[in-house]
Write an enzyme that holds these catalytic residues in place. Structure first.
Site, PDB file in Angstrom:
ATOM      1  N   SER A 140       0.850  -1.187   0.000  1.00 27.81           N
ATOM      2  CA  SER A 140       0.000   0.000   0.000  1.00 27.81           C
ATOM      3  C   SER A 140       0.884   1.235   0.000  1.00 27.81           C
ATOM      4  O   SER A 140       2.031   1.187   0.483  1.00 27.81           O
ATOM      5  CB  SER A 140      -0.895   0.009   1.246  1.00 27.81           C
ATOM      6  OG  SER A 140      -1.539   1.261   1.408  1.00 27.81           O
ATOM      7  N   TYR A 153      -1.424   0.059  10.789  1.00 25.66           N
ATOM      8  CA  TYR A 153      -1.594  -0.420   9.415  1.00 25.66           C
ATOM      9  C   TYR A 153      -0.366  -0.032   8.586  1.00 25.66           C
ATOM     10  O   TYR A 153       0.199  -0.871   7.872  1.00 25.66           O
ATOM     11  CB  TYR A 153      -2.851   0.183   8.803  1.00 25.66           C
ATOM     12  CG  TYR A 153      -3.078  -0.220   7.357  1.00 25.66           C
ATOM     13  CD1 TYR A 153      -3.453  -1.526   7.024  1.00 25.66           C
ATOM     14  CD2 TYR A 153      -2.908   0.704   6.325  1.00 25.66           C
ATOM     15  CE1 TYR A 153      -3.659  -1.897   5.708  1.00 25.66           C
ATOM     16  CE2 TYR A 153      -3.112   0.337   5.003  1.00 25.66           C
ATOM     17  CZ  TYR A 153      -3.484  -0.957   4.693  1.00 25.66           C
ATOM     18  OH  TYR A 153      -3.678  -1.324   3.387  1.00 25.66           O
TER      19      TYR A 153
END
Length: 244
Positions: A140, A153
């Site tokens: 990501s 995250y």
């Protein structure tokens, strides 16, 4: 690599029950790959395998369960002769303010996003090394930049990025390692966020996403079609100006 050359190649896709994983399975199957669909949600991957037909199998497996992954690897070996490609796609994004109330979410993200990818790779590595294979890690842009409520995250994705860079250098020429870093992609990822206020805000951003799961799947398929002497280090997929 032509479609004729791709025929018979086997791709294992984790998190194949929805989003990028399901789209990647469809894309690779259409390109001539046999696909092994791994996920916890057995009903979804069975439905997808039935949709794809010949050359697709559904295997119930949680990437945090090494024994389940070992059983999955055995089945891939028995039914397809082994894996040529591993797509580490399984992941969760449980955003929210940092507090002890979110501690279970933090552990889950590390276990799934980082340790799950590491374990799946360790289990399938001998198969994808045999004859030269591909490892694709779906990370990501949160693995490069972070912000409020995204810390753990991002930590899991920063770790995936660093680990992938090490593997890229270590495994060549036996395995080509590619890191793909999407931004906001129109998937169901926000629906699992447990912090309600955060979920509502993130969902709005995802509802407006310009990048689709199919876009990312197209990048995966494109990467695997490139000649093996072309080493792709990383691909970032984010519309210009888009922030996390």
């Amino acid at each position: 690599m032509s479609q004729d050359q791709q025929l018979g190649r086997v791709a294992v896709i984790t998190g194949a029950s929805s989003g990028i994983g399901a789209a990647t399975a469809r894309s690779l199957h259409a390109a001539g790959y046999r696909v092994a669909l791994l996920a916890r949600r057995t009903d979804r991957i069975m439905a997808l395998a039935n949709e794809l037909g010949d050359g697709a199998i559904a295997i119930s497996a949680d990437v945090t369960d090494r024994d389940a992954l070992l059983e999955a690897a055995d089945r891939v070996k028995q039914e397809f002769g082994g894996a040529d490609v591993l797509v580490n796609n399984a992941g969760v994004m449980l955003l929210g303010p940092f507090s002890s109330e979110q501690r279970d979410d933090y552990r889950k993200m590390i276990e799934v996003n980082l340790l799950g990818a590491i374990t799946a790779t360790e289990v399938f590595l001998d198969q994808i090394k045999d004859g030269g294979g591909d490892l694709i890690n779906i990370s990501s842009v949160a693995g490069r930049v972070s912000g409020p409520g995204v810390g753990v995250y991002s930590a899991s994705k920063f770790a995936v990025n660093g680990w992938s860079e090490s593997l890229r250098r270590e495994l060549l020429p036996d395995v080509r390692v590619t890191l793909i870093e999407p931004g906001v992609v129109a998937t169901e990822l926000p629906t699992h966020i447990t912090h309600e206020a955060t979920r509502q805000g993130v969902q709005q951003a995802y509802d407006a996403a310009e990048v689709t799961a199919e876009d990312v799947a197209e990048i995966v398929t494109f990467t695997l079609q490139r000649p093996r002497h072309l080493v792709i280090n990383e691909i970032l997929l984010r519309p210009a100006g888009q922030e996390l």
